[in-house]
Write a protein that holds these residues in place. Structure first.
Motif, PDB file in Angstrom:
ATOM      1  N   GLU A 184       1.310  -0.904  -0.095  1.00 35.50           N
ATOM      2  CA  GLU A 184      -0.016   0.373  -0.433  1.00 35.50           C
ATOM      3  C   GLU A 184       0.780   1.649  -0.217  1.00 35.50           C
ATOM      4  N   PRO A 185       0.583   2.190  -0.620  1.00 37.79           N
ATOM      5  CA  PRO A 185       1.133   3.590  -0.723  1.00 37.79           C
ATOM      6  C   PRO A 185       1.679   4.036   1.006  1.00 37.79           C
ATOM      7  N   SER A 186       2.648   4.636   1.240  1.00 36.54           N
ATOM      8  CA  SER A 186       2.607   5.388   2.533  1.00 36.54           C
ATOM      9  C   SER A 186       2.404   7.386   2.024  1.00 36.54           C
ATOM     10  N   GLY A 187       2.598   7.765   3.298  1.00 38.65           N
ATOM     11  CA  GLY A 187       2.750   8.835   3.298  1.00 38.65           C
ATOM     12  C   GLY A 187       1.648   9.784   2.811  1.00 38.65           C
ATOM     13  N   PHE A 188       2.469  11.318   1.523  1.00 38.53           N
ATOM     14  CA  PHE A 188       1.443  11.595   1.031  1.00 38.53           C
ATOM     15  C   PHE A 188       0.438  10.985   0.102  1.00 38.53           C
ATOM     16  N   LEU A 189       0.856   9.887  -0.542  1.00 47.68           N
ATOM     17  CA  LEU A 189      -0.390   8.663  -1.170  1.00 47.68           C
ATOM     18  C   LEU A 189      -0.611   8.463  -0.852  1.00 47.68           C
ATOM     19  N   GLN A 190      -0.848   8.432   0.052  1.00 46.76           N
ATOM     20  CA  GLN A 190      -1.654   6.899   1.089  1.00 46.76           C
ATOM     21  C   GLN A 190      -2.393   7.970   1.185  1.00 46.76           C
ATOM     22  N   ARG A 191      -2.061   9.552   1.511  1.00 44.37           N
ATOM     23  CA  ARG A 191      -3.086  10.283   2.534  1.00 44.37           C
ATOM     24  C   ARG A 191      -4.408  11.284   1.324  1.00 44.37           C
ATOM     25  N   LEU A 192      -3.172  11.164   0.235  1.00 42.60           N
ATOM     26  CA  LEU A 192      -3.944  11.208  -1.080  1.00 42.60           C
ATOM     27  C   LEU A 192      -5.298  10.342  -1.891  1.00 42.60           C
ATOM     28  N   ASN A 193      -4.888   8.684  -1.457  1.00 41.89           N
ATOM     29  CA  ASN A 193      -5.502   7.542  -1.917  1.00 41.89           C
ATOM     30  C   ASN A 193      -7.240   7.760  -0.555  1.00 41.89           C
ATOM     31  N   ALA A 194      -6.178   8.315   0.392  1.00 42.09           N
ATOM     32  CA  ALA A 194      -8.004   8.267   1.391  1.00 42.09           C
ATOM     33  C   ALA A 194      -8.699   9.766   1.293  1.00 42.09           C
ATOM     34  N   PHE A 195      -8.046  10.682   1.031  1.00 40.72           N
ATOM     35  CA  PHE A 195      -8.889  11.812   0.683  1.00 40.72           C
ATOM     36  C   PHE A 195      -9.962  11.313  -1.113  1.00 40.72           C
ATOM     37  N   ALA A 197     -10.955   8.318  -1.409  1.00 36.53           N
ATOM     38  CA  ALA A 197     -11.740   7.361  -1.070  1.00 36.53           C
ATOM     39  C   ALA A 197     -12.932   8.183  -0.234  1.00 36.53           C
ATOM     40  N   ARG A 198     -13.014   8.936   0.519  1.00 44.23           N
ATOM     41  CA  ARG A 198     -13.888  10.288   0.518  1.00 44.23           C
ATOM     42  C   ARG A 198     -14.877  10.529  -0.406  1.00 44.23           C
ATOM     43  N   HIS A 199     -14.058  10.733  -0.960  1.00 43.24           N
ATOM     44  CA  HIS A 199     -15.112  11.528  -2.465  1.00 43.24           C
ATOM     45  C   HIS A 199     -15.594  10.695  -3.568  1.00 43.24           C
ATOM     46  N   ARG A 200     -15.752   9.211  -2.693  1.00 43.97           N
ATOM     47  CA  ARG A 200     -15.407   8.600  -3.830  1.00 43.97           C
ATOM     48  C   ARG A 200     -14.762   8.570  -5.134  1.00 43.97           C
ATOM     49  N   VAL A 201     -13.737   8.582  -5.346  1.00 45.78           N
ATOM     50  CA  VAL A 201     -12.627   8.955  -6.436  1.00 45.78           C
ATOM     51  C   VAL A 201     -11.996   7.857  -6.885  1.00 45.78           C
ATOM     52  N   ARG A 202     -11.686   7.625  -8.296  1.00 50.37           N
ATOM     53  CA  ARG A 202     -10.498   6.369  -7.564  1.00 50.37           C
ATOM     54  C   ARG A 202      -9.017   6.781  -7.710  1.00 50.37           C
ATOM     55  N   SER A 203      -8.236   6.276  -7.329  1.00 54.07           N
ATOM     56  CA  SER A 203      -7.234   6.668  -7.397  1.00 54.07           C
ATOM     57  C   SER A 203      -6.211   6.346  -8.639  1.00 54.07           C
ATOM     58  N   HIS A 204      -6.868   6.925  -9.692  1.00 53.26           N
ATOM     59  CA  HIS A 204      -6.350   6.770 -10.826  1.00 53.26           C
ATOM     60  C   HIS A 204      -5.498   8.357 -11.676  1.00 53.26           C
ATOM     61  N   LEU A 205      -4.915   9.128 -12.847  1.00 51.13           N
ATOM     62  CA  LEU A 205      -5.636   9.823 -13.275  1.00 51.13           C
ATOM     63  C   LEU A 205      -6.598   9.912 -14.663  1.00 51.13           C
ATOM     64  N   ILE A 206      -6.731   8.452 -15.301  1.00 51.34           N
ATOM     65  CA  ILE A 206      -7.803   8.563 -16.701  1.00 51.34           C
ATOM     66  C   ILE A 206      -7.725   6.698 -16.466  1.00 51.34           C
ATOM     67  N   SER A 207      -8.955   6.579 -16.577  1.00 50.84           N
ATOM     68  CA  SER A 207      -9.054   5.497 -17.504  1.00 50.84           C
ATOM     69  C   SER A 207      -9.685   5.108 -18.916  1.00 50.84           C
TER      70      SER A 207
END
Length: 268
Positions: A184-195, A197-207
């Protein structure tokens, strides 16, 4: 007949979705779904067919050089395509045939719009680059939809095999999740992923969804000058994302293979 609320419709949204859908489609699609659910007898399959018809209309507009109209109709087509799933989940009226129709309809819409866009711009300019653009968009989209279920099969096969091993007593403990999955990502990436997730957004730029939006909505609305640069950038990012996903799948399979070899070595 039951009367649904907007909160009921919100419950049908995916736990995490693409940022384009979350911010630019769901706010409209949820309200359309509420009206459809409470005031009509329209079925999810009816909506899927209507979405496909709109996709065809978008392709015709793009082929005729009416880029803004084609972009707006494509957005409507995708939005209705989101509504059909919400109605199916809300009323419990989804069917296996509906899943097939939705899946195939998406692919047909993209191929038609890619062909329409390429034809319209080639007819206007005579530049072969637009033909190549249309072909690249269609091929990338088809590759993504062929690749995704195959990667899921690999993950499911490995997890199923691991579950079978865990059910059989042996001399070494079963591999832990962190031993066979990427960390799992740690530090900034982990906080970004948590943010996200709270807004229902997948953690990728483009799909695929953002790819379609860039090529068939954003670029046509900006104008012909943006078609090739935006489509090329979106294609590169989508391909990079697919390569990254394949790499993660390879790591997952490789770590499972290493863990399996260790278990067999101890047993021997």
């Amino acid at each position: 007949m039951r009367t649904y609320s907007l909160d009921d419709v919100y419950e049908t949204r995916k736990r995490r979705d693409s940022w384009w859908t979350v911010y630019f489609v769901d706010p409209v699609a949820c309200r359309v779904a509420l009206v459809v659910a409470n005031r009509t007898r329209i079925t999810p399959n009816n909506l899927t067919v209507f979405s496909l018809v709109l996709g065809l209309a978008s392709a015709v507009c793009l082929a005729a050089g009416e880029l803004a109209a084609g972009a707006l109709i494509f957005y409507l087509s995708f939005m209705i395509d989101c509504v059909d799933g919400k109605i199916a989940r809300l009323k419990g009226t989804g069917t296996p045939f509906g899943l097939w129709l939705d899946y195939v309809g998406d692919r047909v819409r993209v191929v038609l719009c890619a062909a329409g866009l390429a034809y319209g711009q080639y007819e206007r300019t005579g530049e072969v680059a637009y033909i190549l653009l249309g072909a690249a968009v269609a091929v990338l989209d088809l590759f993504r939809y062929v690749n995704a279920p195959q990667m899921k099969r690999v993950h499911a096969a490995i997890r199923g095999e691991r579950n079978t091993e865990e059910a059989t007593p042996d001399l070494v403990p079963a591999p832990r999740e962190e031993d066979v999955a990427p960390p799992e990502p740690s530090g900034f990436l982990q906080r970004l992923n948590a943010f996200l997730a709270r807004h229902r957004v997948r953690s990728h730029l483009i799909s695929g969804i953002e790819f379609h939006a860039a090529v068939f909505v954003i670029a046509p609305l900006v104008g012909t000058v943006a078609l090739i640069p935006v489509a090329a950038a979106a294609s590169f990012l989508l391909l990079a994302n697919e390569v990254f996903l394949v790499y993660r799948m390879w790591l997952f399979a490789r770590r499972h293979g290493v863990a399996q070899e260790s278990r067999e070595h101890v047993l021997v």
